[in-house]
Design a protein around this motif. Structure first.
Motif, PDB file in Angstrom:
ATOM      1  N   ASP A 135      14.683   3.862  11.585  1.00  0.00           N
ATOM      2  CA  ASP A 135      13.756   4.544  12.493  1.00  0.00           C
ATOM      3  C   ASP A 135      14.507   5.241  13.623  1.00  0.00           C
ATOM      4  O   ASP A 135      14.150   6.354  14.030  1.00  0.00           O
ATOM      5  CB  ASP A 135      12.756   3.540  13.081  1.00  0.00           C
ATOM      6  CG  ASP A 135      11.754   3.059  12.041  1.00  0.00           C
ATOM      7  OD1 ASP A 135      11.868   3.466  10.871  1.00  0.00           O
ATOM      8  OD2 ASP A 135      10.866   2.267  12.406  1.00  0.00           O
ATOM      9  N   GLY A 183      -1.095   5.287   5.680  1.00  0.00           N
ATOM     10  CA  GLY A 183      -0.312   4.455   6.586  1.00  0.00           C
ATOM     11  C   GLY A 183      -1.074   3.638   7.593  1.00  0.00           C
ATOM     12  O   GLY A 183      -0.477   2.817   8.288  1.00  0.00           O
ATOM     13  N   SER A 241       2.626   1.043  10.529  1.00  0.00           N
ATOM     14  CA  SER A 241       3.784   0.305  10.013  1.00  0.00           C
ATOM     15  C   SER A 241       4.368  -0.655  11.033  1.00  0.00           C
ATOM     16  O   SER A 241       4.884  -1.716  10.668  1.00  0.00           O
ATOM     17  CB  SER A 241       4.864   1.287   9.562  1.00  0.00           C
ATOM     18  OG  SER A 241       5.279   2.116  10.640  1.00  0.00           O
ATOM     19  N   TYR A 298       6.196  -4.548  11.211  1.00  0.00           N
ATOM     20  CA  TYR A 298       7.452  -4.894  11.885  1.00  0.00           C
ATOM     21  C   TYR A 298       7.243  -6.089  12.817  1.00  0.00           C
ATOM     22  O   TYR A 298       8.061  -7.017  12.852  1.00  0.00           O
ATOM     23  CB  TYR A 298       7.957  -3.709  12.719  1.00  0.00           C
ATOM     24  CG  TYR A 298       8.470  -2.506  11.972  1.00  0.00           C
ATOM     25  CD1 TYR A 298       8.077  -2.232  10.666  1.00  0.00           C
ATOM     26  CD2 TYR A 298       9.330  -1.614  12.576  1.00  0.00           C
ATOM     27  CE1 TYR A 298       8.540  -1.117   9.988  1.00  0.00           C
ATOM     28  CE2 TYR A 298       9.812  -0.492  11.917  1.00  0.00           C
ATOM     29  CZ  TYR A 298       9.404  -0.249  10.617  1.00  0.00           C
ATOM     30  OH  TYR A 298       9.862   0.861   9.947  1.00  0.00           O
ATOM     31  N   TRP A 318       3.512   4.249  -1.489  1.00  0.00           N
ATOM     32  CA  TRP A 318       4.634   4.771  -0.704  1.00  0.00           C
ATOM     33  C   TRP A 318       5.083   6.124  -1.238  1.00  0.00           C
ATOM     34  O   TRP A 318       5.453   7.015  -0.473  1.00  0.00           O
ATOM     35  CB  TRP A 318       5.785   3.770  -0.755  1.00  0.00           C
ATOM     36  CG  TRP A 318       6.903   4.087   0.176  1.00  0.00           C
ATOM     37  CD1 TRP A 318       6.800   4.511   1.478  1.00  0.00           C
ATOM     38  CD2 TRP A 318       8.308   4.025  -0.100  1.00  0.00           C
ATOM     39  NE1 TRP A 318       8.053   4.706   2.025  1.00  0.00           N
ATOM     40  CE2 TRP A 318       8.988   4.411   1.077  1.00  0.00           C
ATOM     41  CE3 TRP A 318       9.045   3.652  -1.224  1.00  0.00           C
ATOM     42  CZ2 TRP A 318      10.385   4.450   1.147  1.00  0.00           C
ATOM     43  CZ3 TRP A 318      10.432   3.684  -1.149  1.00  0.00           C
ATOM     44  CH2 TRP A 318      11.090   4.085   0.022  1.00  0.00           C
ATOM     45  N   GLN A 375       2.241   8.380   0.734  1.00  0.00           N
ATOM     46  CA  GLN A 375       2.968   8.493   1.996  1.00  0.00           C
ATOM     47  C   GLN A 375       4.240   9.323   1.883  1.00  0.00           C
ATOM     48  O   GLN A 375       4.963   9.479   2.870  1.00  0.00           O
ATOM     49  CB  GLN A 375       3.287   7.079   2.517  1.00  0.00           C
ATOM     50  CG  GLN A 375       2.021   6.274   2.784  1.00  0.00           C
ATOM     51  CD  GLN A 375       2.258   4.804   3.054  1.00  0.00           C
ATOM     52  OE1 GLN A 375       3.402   4.359   3.193  1.00  0.00           O
ATOM     53  NE2 GLN A 375       1.193   4.031   3.151  1.00  0.00           N
ATOM     54  N   GLY A 387       7.484   8.607   3.496  1.00  0.00           N
ATOM     55  CA  GLY A 387       7.463   8.513   4.953  1.00  0.00           C
ATOM     56  C   GLY A 387       8.464   9.367   5.685  1.00  0.00           C
ATOM     57  O   GLY A 387       8.239   9.746   6.834  1.00  0.00           O
ATOM     58  N   ASP A 438       9.457   7.090  10.556  1.00  0.00           N
ATOM     59  CA  ASP A 438       9.700   5.817   9.885  1.00  0.00           C
ATOM     60  C   ASP A 438       9.307   5.974   8.420  1.00  0.00           C
ATOM     61  O   ASP A 438       8.673   6.965   8.048  1.00  0.00           O
ATOM     62  CB  ASP A 438       8.890   4.692  10.542  1.00  0.00           C
ATOM     63  CG  ASP A 438       7.395   4.949  10.512  1.00  0.00           C
ATOM     64  OD1 ASP A 438       6.825   4.923   9.407  1.00  0.00           O
ATOM     65  OD2 ASP A 438       6.791   5.161  11.579  1.00  0.00           O
ATOM     66  N   ASN A 440       7.038   4.729   6.840  1.00  0.00           N
ATOM     67  CA  ASN A 440       5.608   4.462   6.732  1.00  0.00           C
ATOM     68  C   ASN A 440       5.358   3.002   6.352  1.00  0.00           C
ATOM     69  O   ASN A 440       6.255   2.193   6.319  1.00  0.00           O
ATOM     70  CB  ASN A 440       4.919   5.434   5.769  1.00  0.00           C
ATOM     71  CG  ASN A 440       3.526   5.812   6.239  1.00  0.00           C
ATOM     72  OD1 ASN A 440       2.758   4.974   6.688  1.00  0.00           O
ATOM     73  ND2 ASN A 440       3.192   7.093   6.127  1.00  0.00           N
ATOM     74  N   THR A 441       4.110   2.693   6.054  1.00  0.00           N
ATOM     75  CA  THR A 441       3.653   1.307   6.018  1.00  0.00           C
ATOM     76  C   THR A 441       3.940   0.587   4.715  1.00  0.00           C
ATOM     77  O   THR A 441       4.223  -0.610   4.713  1.00  0.00           O
ATOM     78  CB  THR A 441       2.126   1.284   6.275  1.00  0.00           C
ATOM     79  OG1 THR A 441       1.858   1.953   7.510  1.00  0.00           O
ATOM     80  CG2 THR A 441       1.612  -0.134   6.370  1.00  0.00           C
ATOM     81  N   PRO A 474       7.646  -1.426   4.387  1.00  0.00           N
ATOM     82  CA  PRO A 474       7.803  -2.710   5.089  1.00  0.00           C
ATOM     83  C   PRO A 474       6.842  -3.782   4.605  1.00  0.00           C
ATOM     84  O   PRO A 474       7.207  -4.958   4.554  1.00  0.00           O
ATOM     85  CB  PRO A 474       7.559  -2.350   6.561  1.00  0.00           C
ATOM     86  CG  PRO A 474       6.955  -1.005   6.571  1.00  0.00           C
ATOM     87  CD  PRO A 474       7.405  -0.318   5.333  1.00  0.00           C
TER      88      PRO A 474
END
Length: 376
Positions: A89, A194, A198, A202, A323, A327, A330, A338, A340-341, A344
């Motif tokens: 990131d 997303g 995200s 984290y 993903w 996304q 991302g 980042d 994206n969700t 992670p």
């Protein structure tokens, strides 16, 4: 968003010169701190005795964060996942498009459709900071995220690792409110794109890593992961099903898919997105019913049988497909902050799958606790 005009060369040059200067300062400060720490470790007790201060004896007991090999592998995966995600990131934040136009490329699209209080109390603050001193604040964001990632890689057994994990939770909440507009849950966000954000994943990973060994060994960490994933997929289904989001009719999802496909990227990446956008424009009600049903089924699976291989494989496949097709990984296009969700969240579920099985689920634990509660 418009990516056709490149930022001025002199502005990009100034941004990277600023990053270089800050890197030199950080390197110098880190070297000084390291030398002081080495000196104190070897000479600190004698130094204190010179002033008549008797140092406290060191604890002989083991670290409360020491894990048995059966849980250590899962935690190691979570440490590397979270640390590298934050470093990535930070590196993404150093892209020219973000260093010179963070507000226009990131915050302005997020502000669209938000309630007035979100824009006035949160996103307008980010607008003020990144339009008044864009290079300085973006470079600050770069180093915060890189340093958090490097610190997390030290592991929760070390003080610096725990400090970075606590700092990452705080930073995640700051980014979620001031950078992501609360994951766009108030403006028709879709889990495919997303939402709900995200950085919430984290933060969940950081909470998991701050847990002591007892919580890992007694299954509390694993059970917490199961509840988190269950609630996440349930919330995703609810967000997708809300009539106010506008996904049951019209071209809401198709338009977002086209927007991603138009990002600068190789044809082999954009072609599947255009194909999906074309499909989404035909029969939006049917497609949205599918996109509501999928997370709902996964939520039920994680609630009733999270250790089932079928549930785990289905979760991995869905998240990796989202993903890719939902996304665009991302980071494609030069303005991604980042990955994206989906990535992670996939890594969190993967860490869960490495933990020893205990045969329980949120449903069975609730069922077992109900008679005891009734007895009392």
């Amino acid at each position: 968003m418009d990516m056709s005009s490149a930022p001025p060369v002199h502005t990009v040059s100034a941004f990277y010169k600023l990053l270089l200067i800050e890197w030199a300062v950080l390197l110098g400060v880190s070297a000084i701190v390291y030398l002081i720490a080495r000196f104190w470790k070897s000479e600190g007790e004698g130094f204190l005795r010179e002033f008549g201060i008797e140092p406290r004896s060191r604890q002989s007991s083991g670290s409360p964060y020491y894990l048995a090999p059966s849980e250590a592998k899962a935690r190691r995966l979570a440490v590397w996942s979270l640390g590298l995600l934050w470093i990535l990131d930070g590196l993404l934040q150093a892209q020219p498009e973000l260093g010179t136009n963070f507000f226009g490329a990131v915050i302005q699209p997020v502000m669209s459709g938000q309630p007035r209080w979100v824009n006035d109390l949160f996103l307008s603050v980010t607008q003020l900071l990144f339009t008044s001193r864009p290079l300085w604040f973006d470079s600050l964001t770069v180093w915060i995220q890189i340093l958090l990632g490097v610190g997390i890689l030290a592991g929760p057994e070390r003080f610096i690792g725990r400090l970075a994990l606590r700092g990452s939770i705080t930073w995640s909440l700051v980014v979620w409110a001031f950078g992501e507009g609360f994951g766009q849950i108030f403006s028709g966000g879709s889990w495919l794109m997303g939402s709900p954000g995200s950085v919430l994943v984290y933060a969940a990973l950081a909470v998991v890593l701050l847990a002591k060994a007892d919580a890992w060994e007694h299954g509390q960490v694993k059970h917490g992961m199961q509840w988190f994933v269950t609630v996440w997929f349930l919330a995703s289904a609810i967000l997708q099903a809300l009539p106010s989001a506008g996904y049951w009719s019209g071209n809401g999802l198709a338009d977002m898919e086209v927007g991603m496909a138009q990002m600068p990227q190789p044809h082999f990446l954009s072609a599947p997105l255009y194909a999906l956008a074309h499909a989404l424009s035909h029969g939006p009600m049917g497609w949205n019913a599918v996109f509501v049903a999928v997370p709902l089924v996964l939520a039920v699976g994680w609630f009733t049988a999270p250790e089932s291989r079928a549930v785990q494989v289905a979760t991995g496949v869905v998240l990796l497909l989202v993903w890719w097709l939902g996304q665009d990984f991302g980071v494609v296009g030069g303005a991604g902050t980042d990955p994206n969700t989906a990535l992670p969240l996939f890594l969190l579920t993967l860490a869960h799958n490495f933990l020893p099985r205990d045969g329980s689920s949120p449903w069975t634990r609730l069922w077992r606790s109900a008679p005891r509660a009734a007895a009392h």
